[in-house]
Write a protein that holds these residues in place. Structure first.
Motif, PDB file in Angstrom:
ATOM      1  N   ARG A  76     -51.911   3.662  26.570  1.00 29.57           N
ATOM      2  CA  ARG A  76     -52.413   2.695  25.589  1.00 29.57           C
ATOM      3  C   ARG A  76     -52.750   3.406  24.295  1.00 29.57           C
ATOM      4  NH1 ARG A  76     -55.637  -2.439  28.192  1.00 29.57           N
ATOM      5  NH2 ARG A  76     -53.844  -3.157  29.394  1.00 29.57           N
ATOM      6  N   TYR A 130     -54.254   2.487  20.243  1.00 30.48           N
ATOM      7  CA  TYR A 130     -54.972   1.491  19.449  1.00 30.48           C
ATOM      8  C   TYR A 130     -55.049   1.951  18.000  1.00 30.48           C
ATOM      9  CZ  TYR A 130     -56.956   0.988  24.185  1.00 30.48           C
ATOM     10  OH  TYR A 130     -57.125   0.887  25.536  1.00 30.48           O
ATOM     11  N   SER A 170     -55.841   5.688  25.410  1.00 23.26           N
ATOM     12  CA  SER A 170     -56.484   5.668  26.726  1.00 23.26           C
ATOM     13  C   SER A 170     -55.418   5.414  27.778  1.00 23.26           C
ATOM     14  CB  SER A 170     -57.553   4.577  26.799  1.00 23.26           C
ATOM     15  OG  SER A 170     -56.964   3.292  26.899  1.00 23.26           O
ATOM     16  N   GLN A 171     -55.815   5.553  29.009  1.00 21.92           N
ATOM     17  CA  GLN A 171     -54.952   5.179  30.121  1.00 21.92           C
ATOM     18  C   GLN A 171     -55.339   3.762  30.521  1.00 21.92           C
ATOM     19  OE1 GLN A 171     -52.510   6.963  30.952  1.00 21.92           O
ATOM     20  NE2 GLN A 171     -51.837   6.066  32.869  1.00 21.92           N
ATOM     21  N   GLY A 219     -56.631   0.620  32.135  1.00 23.89           N
ATOM     22  CA  GLY A 219     -57.598   0.491  33.214  1.00 23.89           C
ATOM     23  C   GLY A 219     -58.668   1.549  33.201  1.00 23.89           C
ATOM     24  N   ASN A 220     -58.516   2.526  32.321  1.00 28.49           N
ATOM     25  CA  ASN A 220     -59.522   3.586  32.215  1.00 28.49           C
ATOM     26  C   ASN A 220     -60.585   3.174  31.217  1.00 28.49           C
ATOM     27  OD1 ASN A 220     -60.839   6.162  31.559  1.00 28.49           O
ATOM     28  ND2 ASN A 220     -59.208   7.014  32.814  1.00 28.49           N
ATOM     29  N   THR A 221     -61.808   3.603  31.463  1.00 31.49           N
ATOM     30  CA  THR A 221     -62.895   3.157  30.605  1.00 31.49           C
ATOM     31  C   THR A 221     -62.977   3.908  29.289  1.00 31.49           C
ATOM     32  OG1 THR A 221     -64.309   4.677  31.823  1.00 31.49           O
ATOM     33  CG2 THR A 221     -64.361   2.387  32.494  1.00 31.49           C
ATOM     34  N   GLU A 222     -62.371   5.083  29.180  1.00 35.13           N
ATOM     35  CA  GLU A 222     -62.611   5.930  28.019  1.00 35.13           C
ATOM     36  C   GLU A 222     -61.445   5.913  27.052  1.00 35.13           C
ATOM     37  OE1 GLU A 222     -65.087   9.066  30.803  1.00 35.13           O
ATOM     38  OE2 GLU A 222     -63.767   9.829  29.250  1.00 35.13           O
ATOM     39  N   ALA A 223     -61.743   5.608  25.786  1.00 34.39           N
ATOM     40  CA  ALA A 223     -60.758   5.701  24.710  1.00 34.39           C
ATOM     41  C   ALA A 223     -61.153   6.857  23.805  1.00 34.39           C
ATOM     42  CB  ALA A 223     -60.704   4.407  23.908  1.00 34.39           C
ATOM     43  N   PHE A 224     -60.175   7.678  23.454  1.00 35.73           N
ATOM     44  CA  PHE A 224     -60.432   8.865  22.649  1.00 35.73           C
ATOM     45  C   PHE A 224     -59.806   8.673  21.272  1.00 35.73           C
ATOM     46  CE2 PHE A 224     -62.293  11.455  25.911  1.00 35.73           C
ATOM     47  CZ  PHE A 224     -61.800  10.900  27.072  1.00 35.73           C
ATOM     48  N   PHE A 225     -60.595   8.994  20.252  1.00 34.67           N
ATOM     49  CA  PHE A 225     -60.182   8.755  18.879  1.00 34.67           C
ATOM     50  C   PHE A 225     -59.662  10.019  18.210  1.00 34.67           C
ATOM     51  CE2 PHE A 225     -61.439   4.468  17.599  1.00 34.67           C
ATOM     52  CZ  PHE A 225     -62.118   4.055  18.733  1.00 34.67           C
TER      53      PHE A 225
END
Lengths: 113, 111
Positions: A31, A33, A95-96, A98-104
């Motif tokens: 994913r 964004y 992010s992956q 279903g994973n909770t963490e998004a990295f910017f």
């Protein structure tokens, strides 16, 4: 892998010109964004992809904006006929699913003069 | 629509605890996050909490969630000068979905 990478870091353009930004996500993330952050505000969602499919677009994304992720890896965000109101920091995250963490990433700061 | 609100500014002395507050309106919020942003930089994920929890501790950070009042807080113990930054809370209804951010709280740590 050092994280989400965005290029360029800074872009100054004249009003009416087209600009394109690139985002390279963390390699195993499917994913990606795009967010926009104006001075003194929090980031606002623009659009996101799962693999190469663009799953959601915000109403903020006018028809002058287009984003692509042709091979499900890096993504580009293009702004046509830039306006002064487009001046902002453009942030990419990954992010992956279903994973909770998004990295910017560090963001691309656009200044339209 | 979703709305996330934060106070604008917090000043704290080095060594004291900081508490940053956030309120949200979306009752379907499932994950709530705290991000840190230093000048000219992107967002660094600090911690997150799932909506079925009311507290999460991670070293100097403690997150409290009052789901009934839709209130989230971040406590930073023993605040250091390196903690000076803008802190954003964010929410999402499902893991991996878009985040809705608050306007950010600027924290200034004074020596």
């Amino acid at each position: 892998d050092t994280g989400v990478s965005q290029n360029p870091r800074h872009k100054i353009t004249k009003r009416g010109q087209n600009v394109t930004f690139r985002c390279d996500p963390i390699s195993e993330h499917n994913r990606l964004y795009w967010y926009r952050q104006t001075l003194g505000q929090g980031p606002e969602f623009l659009t996101y992809f799962q693999n190469e499919a663009q799953l959601e677009k915000s109403r903020l994304l006018s028809d002058r904006f287009s984003a692509e992720r042709p091979k499900g890896s890096f993504s580009t965000l293009e702004i046509q006929r830039t306006e002064q109101g487009d001046s902002a920091m453009y942030l990419c995250a990954s992010s992956q699913a279903g994973n909770t963490e998004a990295f910017f990433g560090q963001g691309t700061r656009l200044t339209v003069v | 629509g979703e709305d996330v609100e934060q106070s604008l500014f917090l000043s704290v002395r080095e060594g004291d605890s900081s508490v940053i507050n956030c309120t949200y309106t979306d009752s379907s919020s499932t994950y709530l996050y705290w991000y840190k942003q230093e000048p000219g930089a992107g967002l660094q994920l600090l911690t997150y909490i799932f909506s079925n929890m009311d507290m999460k501790q991670d070293q100097r950070l403690t997150v409290l969630l009052n789901k009934k009042d839709k209130h989230l807080s971040l406590r930073i113990a023993d605040t250091q000068t390196g903690d000076s930054a803008i802190y954003f809370c964010a929410e999402t209804a499902a893991a991996g979905n878009k985040l809705t951010f608050g306007g950010g709280t600027r924290v200034l740590v004074k020596p």
